[in-house]
Design a protein around this motif. Structure first.
Motif, PDB file in Angstrom:
ATOM      1  N   SER A   1       0.430  -0.310  -2.207  1.00  0.00           N
ATOM      2  CA  SER A   1       0.393  -1.249  -1.093  1.00  0.00           C
ATOM      3  C   SER A   1       1.532  -2.252  -1.250  1.00  0.00           C
ATOM      4  CB  SER A   1      -0.950  -1.982  -1.075  1.00  0.00           C
ATOM      5  OG  SER A   1      -1.011  -2.890   0.008  1.00  0.00           O
TER       6      SER A   1
ATOM      7  N   THR B   1       1.419  -5.674   6.148  1.00  0.00           N
ATOM      8  CA  THR B   1       0.917  -4.979   4.970  1.00  0.00           C
ATOM      9  C   THR B   1       1.066  -3.481   5.175  1.00  0.00           C
ATOM     10  OG1 THR B   1      -1.347  -4.929   5.844  1.00  0.00           O
ATOM     11  CG2 THR B   1      -0.762  -6.785   4.432  1.00  0.00           C
TER      12      THR B   1
ATOM     13  N   TYR C   1       0.149   0.551   3.216  1.00  0.00           N
ATOM     14  CA  TYR C   1      -0.684   1.223   2.239  1.00  0.00           C
ATOM     15  C   TYR C   1      -0.270   2.681   2.081  1.00  0.00           C
ATOM     16  CZ  TYR C   1      -3.632  -2.840   3.003  1.00  0.00           C
ATOM     17  OH  TYR C   1      -4.104  -4.128   3.105  1.00  0.00           O
TER      18      TYR C   1
ATOM     19  N   LYS D   1      -5.598   4.101   2.058  1.00  0.00           N
ATOM     20  CA  LYS D   1      -5.850   3.486   3.361  1.00  0.00           C
ATOM     21  C   LYS D   1      -7.330   3.461   3.689  1.00  0.00           C
ATOM     22  CE  LYS D   1      -1.448   4.528   5.630  1.00  0.00           C
ATOM     23  NZ  LYS D   1      -0.765   5.369   6.638  1.00  0.00           N
TER      24      LYS D   1
END
Length: 126
Positions: A49, A58, A60, A65
């Motif tokens: 991440s 952000t 991931y 996720k």
């Protein structure tokens, strides 16, 4: 000189949760995106991440996720990785790193990160 220190790793049962912390010093923390990477035994280190400098962006890795959430507190120079529904394949050493290329955004590309912590071990096992 920048320094990053991870903490919060440990042993947890499958389905459990852990929260990792990454505390930075020696840098103006609010200017930098931060990434989390992990080294799983038998595999290359992978991006988990990342979070941009203000926390509004952000990203991931596909394998985490929906289970992991990254956040930051710039007043505390700290980034967190909340890990839920942990699986045995999440076992590994987790590292945080300072993004020395981007601040407004971030990418899970190791080459963008120039300062790394020492890592914290996460073990998911019954």
């Amino acid at each position: 000189q920048s320094q990053l220190v991870e903490s919060g790793g440990g042993l947890v049962q499958p389905g459990g949760s852990l929260r990792l912390s990454c505390v930075a010093s020696g840098v103006v923390f609010k200017y930098y995106a931060i990434g989390w990477f992990r080294h799983v035994p038998g595999k290359e280190r992978e991006g988990v991440s990342c979070i941009n400098r203000n926390g509004f962006t952000t990203k991931y890795g596909d394998s985490v996720k929906g289970r992991f959430t990254v956040s930051r507190d710039n007043d505390k120079n700290t980034v967190y990785l909340q890990m839920n529904d942990l699986k045995p394949e999440d076992t590994g050493i987790y590292y945080c790193a300072l993004d020395t290329r981007y601040g407004e955004t971030c990418y899970l590309n190791e080459a963008d990160f120039g300062s790394w912590g020492q890592g914290t071990q996460v073990t998911v096992s019954a």
